[in-house]
Design an enzyme around this catalytic site. Structure first.
Site, PDB file in Angstrom:
ATOM      1  N   ASN A 182       1.861   5.636   3.413  1.00  0.00           N
ATOM      2  CA  ASN A 182       1.067   6.803   3.019  1.00  0.00           C
ATOM      3  C   ASN A 182       0.404   7.480   4.218  1.00  0.00           C
ATOM      4  O   ASN A 182      -0.016   8.634   4.130  1.00  0.00           O
ATOM      5  CB  ASN A 182      -0.015   6.394   2.008  1.00  0.00           C
ATOM      6  CG  ASN A 182       0.572   5.891   0.700  1.00  0.00           C
ATOM      7  OD1 ASN A 182       1.750   6.110   0.414  1.00  0.00           O
ATOM      8  ND2 ASN A 182      -0.243   5.207  -0.093  1.00  0.00           N
TER       9      ASN A 182
ATOM     10  N   ASP B 217     -12.999   6.474   1.082  1.00  0.00           N
ATOM     11  CA  ASP B 217     -13.629   7.076  -0.097  1.00  0.00           C
ATOM     12  C   ASP B 217     -13.990   5.977  -1.103  1.00  0.00           C
ATOM     13  O   ASP B 217     -13.116   5.385  -1.725  1.00  0.00           O
ATOM     14  CB  ASP B 217     -12.664   8.070  -0.755  1.00  0.00           C
ATOM     15  CG  ASP B 217     -13.319   8.805  -1.917  1.00  0.00           C
ATOM     16  OD1 ASP B 217     -13.942   9.853  -1.662  1.00  0.00           O
ATOM     17  OD2 ASP B 217     -13.235   8.328  -3.067  1.00  0.00           O
TER      18      ASP B 217
ATOM     19  N   LYS C  65     -20.482   7.971  -3.857  1.00  0.00           N
ATOM     20  CA  LYS C  65     -20.815   8.881  -4.965  1.00  0.00           C
ATOM     21  C   LYS C  65     -21.891   8.278  -5.856  1.00  0.00           C
ATOM     22  O   LYS C  65     -21.888   7.064  -6.099  1.00  0.00           O
ATOM     23  CB  LYS C  65     -19.563   9.156  -5.817  1.00  0.00           C
ATOM     24  CG  LYS C  65     -18.305   9.394  -5.004  1.00  0.00           C
ATOM     25  CD  LYS C  65     -17.085   9.717  -5.826  1.00  0.00           C
ATOM     26  CE  LYS C  65     -15.846   9.698  -4.950  1.00  0.00           C
ATOM     27  NZ  LYS C  65     -15.178   8.402  -4.824  1.00  0.00           N
TER      28      LYS C  65
ATOM     29  N   LYS D 283      -4.891   5.445  -2.752  1.00  0.00           N
ATOM     30  CA  LYS D 283      -5.308   4.035  -2.809  1.00  0.00           C
ATOM     31  C   LYS D 283      -4.075   3.151  -2.824  1.00  0.00           C
ATOM     32  O   LYS D 283      -3.106   3.432  -3.540  1.00  0.00           O
ATOM     33  CB  LYS D 283      -6.147   3.800  -4.058  1.00  0.00           C
ATOM     34  CG  LYS D 283      -6.471   2.335  -4.351  1.00  0.00           C
ATOM     35  CD  LYS D 283      -5.459   1.656  -5.274  1.00  0.00           C
ATOM     36  CE  LYS D 283      -5.727   0.181  -5.463  1.00  0.00           C
ATOM     37  NZ  LYS D 283      -4.670  -0.506  -6.251  1.00  0.00           N
ATOM     38  N   SER D 284      -4.101   2.075  -2.065  1.00  0.00           N
ATOM     39  CA  SER D 284      -3.103   1.027  -2.241  1.00  0.00           C
ATOM     40  C   SER D 284      -3.686  -0.287  -1.755  1.00  0.00           C
ATOM     41  O   SER D 284      -4.467  -0.312  -0.795  1.00  0.00           O
ATOM     42  CB  SER D 284      -1.818   1.339  -1.474  1.00  0.00           C
ATOM     43  OG  SER D 284      -0.922   0.257  -1.643  1.00  0.00           O
TER      44      SER D 284
ATOM     45  N   TYR E  31     -17.492   1.940  -8.051  1.00  0.00           N
ATOM     46  CA  TYR E  31     -16.359   1.063  -7.709  1.00  0.00           C
ATOM     47  C   TYR E  31     -16.814  -0.364  -7.391  1.00  0.00           C
ATOM     48  O   TYR E  31     -15.981  -1.279  -7.328  1.00  0.00           O
ATOM     49  CB  TYR E  31     -15.543   1.604  -6.525  1.00  0.00           C
ATOM     50  CG  TYR E  31     -15.026   3.024  -6.679  1.00  0.00           C
ATOM     51  CD1 TYR E  31     -15.025   3.665  -7.917  1.00  0.00           C
ATOM     52  CD2 TYR E  31     -14.545   3.723  -5.578  1.00  0.00           C
ATOM     53  CE1 TYR E  31     -14.566   4.971  -8.033  1.00  0.00           C
ATOM     54  CE2 TYR E  31     -14.073   5.029  -5.703  1.00  0.00           C
ATOM     55  CZ  TYR E  31     -14.100   5.647  -6.930  1.00  0.00           C
ATOM     56  OH  TYR E  31     -13.643   6.936  -7.033  1.00  0.00           O
TER      57      TYR E  31
ATOM     58  N   HIS F  13     -20.850  12.149  -8.785  1.00  0.00           N
ATOM     59  CA  HIS F  13     -19.517  11.678  -9.184  1.00  0.00           C
ATOM     60  C   HIS F  13     -18.948  12.489 -10.348  1.00  0.00           C
ATOM     61  O   HIS F  13     -17.778  12.853 -10.353  1.00  0.00           O
ATOM     62  CB  HIS F  13     -19.605  10.191  -9.558  1.00  0.00           C
ATOM     63  CG  HIS F  13     -18.329   9.437  -9.441  1.00  0.00           C
ATOM     64  ND1 HIS F  13     -18.271   8.107  -9.108  1.00  0.00           N
ATOM     65  CD2 HIS F  13     -17.037   9.812  -9.621  1.00  0.00           C
ATOM     66  CE1 HIS F  13     -17.003   7.702  -9.080  1.00  0.00           C
ATOM     67  NE2 HIS F  13     -16.244   8.718  -9.396  1.00  0.00           N
TER      68      HIS F  13
ATOM     69  N   ARG G 114       2.604  -0.035   1.739  1.00  0.00           N
ATOM     70  CA  ARG G 114       2.330   1.304   1.186  1.00  0.00           C
ATOM     71  C   ARG G 114       1.182   1.989   1.920  1.00  0.00           C
ATOM     72  O   ARG G 114       1.191   3.214   2.079  1.00  0.00           O
ATOM     73  CB  ARG G 114       1.988   1.183  -0.298  1.00  0.00           C
ATOM     74  CG  ARG G 114       3.168   0.753  -1.147  1.00  0.00           C
ATOM     75  CD  ARG G 114       2.695   0.497  -2.557  1.00  0.00           C
ATOM     76  NE  ARG G 114       3.783   0.240  -3.470  1.00  0.00           N
ATOM     77  CZ  ARG G 114       3.602  -0.162  -4.733  1.00  0.00           C
ATOM     78  NH1 ARG G 114       2.373  -0.346  -5.201  1.00  0.00           N
ATOM     79  NH2 ARG G 114       4.629  -0.372  -5.515  1.00  0.00           N
TER      80      ARG G 114
END
Ligand code: NAP
Length: 283
Positions: A244, A47, A77, A234-235, A52, A110, A240
């Site tokens: 996740n 995503d 987006k 997110k990481s 971003y 967005h 992590r």
């Protein structure tokens, strides 16, 4: 129990992996590595967003992974400055160019920006419909749309958004918007699923995690998927990213689900901006 990510079927017949990897606030120079790690671990859904600034690196990571394009579900987006139809067309072309892809799996508006563009997000939505018709966007959807915004689209257009990506986590259940989605065939994508870390020290969640011998992040992500929502934590930390991903080999019982749901603080729990008033346009 095997750790297999289920697919969710969208209202246009396409499918999306229920767990993905979010890349908000991953610097472009770190994105190839982070997405590469996620793909190695088994994530098949990324995503990103024009805002971003790391679409090119997402595309690069997917190419370097050696996976076929169609094995990875990619979302981006429309940036807030490009809601006018001609701007949206150019922005969408830039997204595909940055990703170096001839199509995207899911493209979203967005933010609705109801106080901008004379309140017109309907013509923006109709422009996204063009991208779906010409095959360059397999699915189209919205993000941060409130019930009133969704009702307006329903009254003025024929294509129902394939998803609505909104803030949801234990402190902000966003139940009214989720309920509208359930009633109208619009799956919810839950952004900031662990509230950017804000829920991780919650005593109730810490207790549940200890009882189940899982981490708080895993418990919260599992709560989301049992509610039927799509998530993409997110990481930038490999350990992590791996942690996740391992949320499909255990289950929360009804009482535990309810304990987590009851942490909802309503509007006070919102961490991000309110879509009714958010009007940010990047310089
Ligand atoms: N549509 C929208 O308007 C919108 C808005 C916000 C987000 N999103 C999407 O949703 C995705 C996820 O939301 P988000 O990035 O805001 O927040 P999030 O996924 O809820 O949380 C990310 C934060 O939690 C930390 N973290 C991740 N996994 C962890 C774990 N297992 N244990 C402890 N800490 C952990 C990360 O730290 P490290 O990176 O340091 O490990 C990072 O600081 C975004 O990346 C983006 O794709 C969309």
């Amino acid at each position: 129990m095997a750790n297999t990510v289920p697919d969710i079927t969208l209202n246009d017949g396409n499918t999306i992996p229920q767990l993905g990897f979010g890349v908000y606030q991953i610097a472009p120079e770190d994105t190839v590595e982070a997405v590469g790690t996620a793909l190695e671990i088994g994530y098949r859904h990324i995503d990103t967003a024009e805002m971003y600034g790391n679409e090119a690196e997402v595309g690069e990571a997917i190419r370097r992974s050696g996976l076929d394009r169609d094995e990875v579900f990619v979302t981006s987006k429309l940036n807030n400055g490009f809601h006018r139809p001609d701007d949206a067309r150019k922005a969408f072309e830039s997204t595909l160019a940055a990703l170096k892809m001839d199509h995207i799996d899911l493209f979203l508006i967005h933010w609705p920006l109801p106080t901008r563009y004379d309140g017109d997000f309907v013509s923006t939505w109709k422009t996204l419909e063009e991208f779906q018709r010409d095959g360059r966007a397999r699915s189209i959807g919205v993000s941060n749309f409130q019930v009133a915004h969704l009702e307006r689209l329903a009254a003025a257009t024929d294509v129902v958004p394939a998803v609505n990506q909104i803030e949801v986590h234990p402190y902000f259940g966003n139940e009214e918007v989720r309920a509208y989605g359930r009633a109208h065939g619009i799956p919810t994508e839950a952004w900031s699923p662990i509230a950017q870390g804000a829920v991780l020290d919650d005593p109730t969640l810490v207790d549940i995690a200890q009882e189940l011998d899982r981490t708080v992040a895993q418990v919260v992500l599992r709560w989301h998927v049992q509610r039927g929502d799509i998530v993409f934590p997110k990481s930038s930390t490999p350990r992590r990213i791996e942690e996740n991903f391992h949320i499909f080999d255990f289950e929360l019982d009804d009482a535990t689900m309810e304990r987590i749901t009851s942490l909802d603080k309503g509007e006070a729990g919102r961490q991000g901006p309110n879509p009714d008033t958010f009007d940010y346009i990047p310089a």
